[in-house]
Write a protein that holds these residues in place. Structure first.
Motif, short mmCIF file in Angstrom:
data_model
loop_
_atom_site.label_atom_id
_atom_site.label_comp_id
_atom_site.label_asym_id
_atom_site.label_seq_id
_atom_site.Cartn_x
_atom_site.Cartn_y
_atom_site.Cartn_z
N TRP A 22 -62.74 -55.17 -67.23
CA TRP A 22 -62.73 -55.76 -65.80
C TRP A 22 -64.17 -56.22 -65.69
N LYS A 23 -65.13 -55.19 -65.91
CA LYS A 23 -66.59 -55.48 -65.48
C LYS A 23 -67.10 -56.62 -66.28
N VAL A 24 -66.66 -56.69 -67.70
CA VAL A 24 -67.20 -57.74 -68.61
C VAL A 24 -66.73 -59.22 -68.04
N PHE A 25 -65.24 -59.17 -67.47
CA PHE A 25 -64.75 -60.23 -67.21
C PHE A 25 -65.69 -60.80 -65.71
N GLN A 26 -65.98 -59.91 -64.99
CA GLN A 26 -66.74 -60.08 -63.80
C GLN A 26 -68.32 -60.80 -64.08
N LEU A 27 -68.73 -60.13 -65.03
CA LEU A 27 -70.14 -60.49 -65.81
C LEU A 27 -70.25 -61.86 -66.28
N VAL A 28 -69.04 -62.21 -66.95
CA VAL A 28 -69.09 -63.66 -67.53
C VAL A 28 -68.91 -64.79 -66.43
N ASP A 33 -76.12 -61.62 -61.98
CA ASP A 33 -75.84 -60.58 -61.14
C ASP A 33 -76.43 -59.22 -61.63
N MET A 34 -77.45 -58.83 -61.39
CA MET A 34 -78.12 -57.70 -61.88
C MET A 34 -77.34 -56.14 -61.58
N PRO A 35 -76.92 -55.93 -60.52
CA PRO A 35 -76.22 -54.73 -60.35
C PRO A 35 -74.93 -54.74 -61.08
N ARG A 37 -74.29 -56.43 -63.93
CA ARG A 37 -75.04 -56.21 -65.35
C ARG A 37 -75.26 -54.78 -65.71
N ALA A 38 -75.98 -54.14 -64.80
CA ALA A 38 -76.30 -52.72 -64.89
C ALA A 38 -75.04 -51.93 -65.23
N VAL A 39 -73.91 -52.10 -64.09
CA VAL A 39 -72.82 -50.96 -64.40
C VAL A 39 -71.98 -51.61 -65.60
N THR A 40 -72.16 -52.72 -65.91
CA THR A 40 -71.47 -53.29 -67.37
C THR A 40 -71.82 -52.34 -68.26
N LEU A 41 -73.31 -52.47 -68.45
CA LEU A 41 -73.98 -51.82 -69.58
C LEU A 41 -73.64 -50.23 -69.47
N ASP A 96 -85.72 -57.27 -53.07
CA ASP A 96 -85.63 -58.38 -53.90
C ASP A 96 -85.79 -57.92 -55.48
N THR A 97 -85.28 -59.06 -56.17
CA THR A 97 -84.95 -58.80 -57.68
C THR A 97 -86.36 -58.21 -58.11
N ALA A 98 -87.43 -58.56 -57.94
CA ALA A 98 -88.65 -58.09 -58.46
C ALA A 98 -88.85 -56.78 -58.25
#
Length: 394
Positions: A22-28, A33-35, A37-41, A96-98
């Motif tokens: 499910w997380k890979v599907f959302q990440l695609v 989306d950095m958060p 991506r982090a939870v997917t990894l 912020d992202t930075a």
């Protein structure tokens, strides 16, 4: 006992696969989306750690890198899981992202130091390391004791930070997200507690003391329960949301069909009210989750437009019968009569409210229209039967 273990392992595999898929599907769909991506990894690291610990893969890693290599690979992946879990909160909490990226890089340095320490300890124990698990390892050996101390101390730090953030987010969230976060918090807290127990046991055994075997095995049991619980917590909000979405699709599909008789009657009388749309393939429109919602909303709007168009002819009778229990049957009779009369085009007359719900809600409006549609359907069916009887008689 074997059946229970097999059921637990199968459940963990399903939990890993479902949550990760499910997380890979959302990440695609949202690769920046950095958060996410982090939870997917994080889930990827946890899944790889679990899979590579299974005997076929562990033997392969053992053959390539030696007896301590499977343990090193598994622990590096577990540490990576904890790191990416922290990164999820770092990116979520950062203004912020930075700022989130900067903090994540500092945490990555600590992860790299821990990984180097684990690698050095594994190499130092290579001559006599048998690759045993924690509760079977000879922790009086300095290299093995250092290995587990580094791994457990880093996990205690990372999981404690993640637990603090998880609880803070859970308190500020609403259901179902809050429920999922609290489940994840229990899992994270249990994993941190197990790591604390293992840190204490490692220190005692390194100093030559003895530790109850039950305590050692209890720490492993806690991990076995905590990891699936964490995965359930992470997946819970998405699962609940998907279930709600499926229920909504079923409701809209049912209402779409119930509005059919009224829509057909009004569309035949006023085909110009059909909403224009972008051309699309019919099979794609039916397979896409949003397709039924689009068709449902279009049908509600077209039914309401048709009633507004014909409402001046229905106003006097509608006012007289508005409070009656069988208002839908009465209005259906008036509607059928008005549409078949010669004055079915009241373009210049003043429109009035017809079959309006008690609350200004689209769903309530649709239910009101569906009740009228059912009455229209009964009249159309009765009319068809009457026509058939007349045909047989003649």
């Amino acid at each position: 006992m074997v059946v229970i273990v097999y059921a637990i392992v199968s459940g963990m595999v399903l939990a890993f696969g479902g949550a990760l898929g499910w997380k890979v599907f959302q990440l695609v769909k949202a690769p920046r989306d950095m958060p996410l991506r982090a939870v997917t990894l994080c889930l990827t690291s946890a899944a790889c750690s679990f899979v590579l610990a299974r005997p076929p893969f562990a033997r392969l890693i053992d053959a390539v890198g030696g007896p301590g290599a499977p343990r090193l690979v598994q622990n590096l992946l577990v540490l990576s899981m904890a790191y990416w879990l922290m990164c999820f909160y770092l990116h979520s909490a950062a203004a912020d992202t930075a700022a989130g990226t900067s903090r994540a890089r500092r945490e990555a340095l600590l992860l790299a130091l821990a990984a180097i320490g684990l690698t050095i300890a594994t190499v130092a124990a290579a001559g006599y390391d048998k690759g045993a698990s924690f509760h079977d390892s000879n922790l009086s050996d300095p290299a093995l004791a250092l290995f587990y101390l580094i791994a457990n101390l880093y996990l205690v730090y990372a999981l404690t930070m993640a637990l603090r953030w998880t609880c803070a987010y859970a308190r500020a969230s609403q259901r179902p997200l809050a429920t999922g976060l609290w489940l994840a918090a229990v899992g994270i807290g249990a994993m941190a507690a197990s790591c604390v127990i293992r840190t204490v046991l490692t220190t005692l055994l390194w100093q030559g003391s003895t530790a109850p075997q039950a305590v050692t095995r209890a720490s492993s049991l806690i991990i076995t329960i905590a990891v699936p619980l964490f995965l359930i917590g992470v997946s819970y909000p998405g699962v609940v949301t998907r279930i709600a979405a499926v229920r909504l699709r079923r409701q809209h599909r049912r209402m779409y069909r119930q509005l059919g008789p009224l829509w057909e009657l009004l569309n035949e009388a006023f085909p110009e009210h059909t909403l224009t749309r972008m051309p699309t393939k019919r099979w794609r429109d039916h397979l896409m989750p949003i397709g039924i919602h689009r068709r449902y909303y279009r049908r509600v709007i077209e039914c309401r437009d048709g009633l507004v168009r014909i409402s001046p002819l229905l106003a006097p009778a509608q006012e007289a019968s508005q409070d009656q229990p069988k208002w839908a049957d009465d209005l259906a009779d008036q509607l059928c009569a008005a549409l078949h009369s010669e004055q079915s085009q009241p373009a210049s007359a003043q429109a009035v409210a017809i079959a309006m719900p008690s609350t200004p809600s689209l769903e309530d409006d649709a239910r009101q229209l569906a009740e009228l549609s059912a009455a229209v359907g009964r009249r159309v069916f009765a009319g068809a039967q009457q026509t058939d009887r007349e045909s047989e008689t003649s």
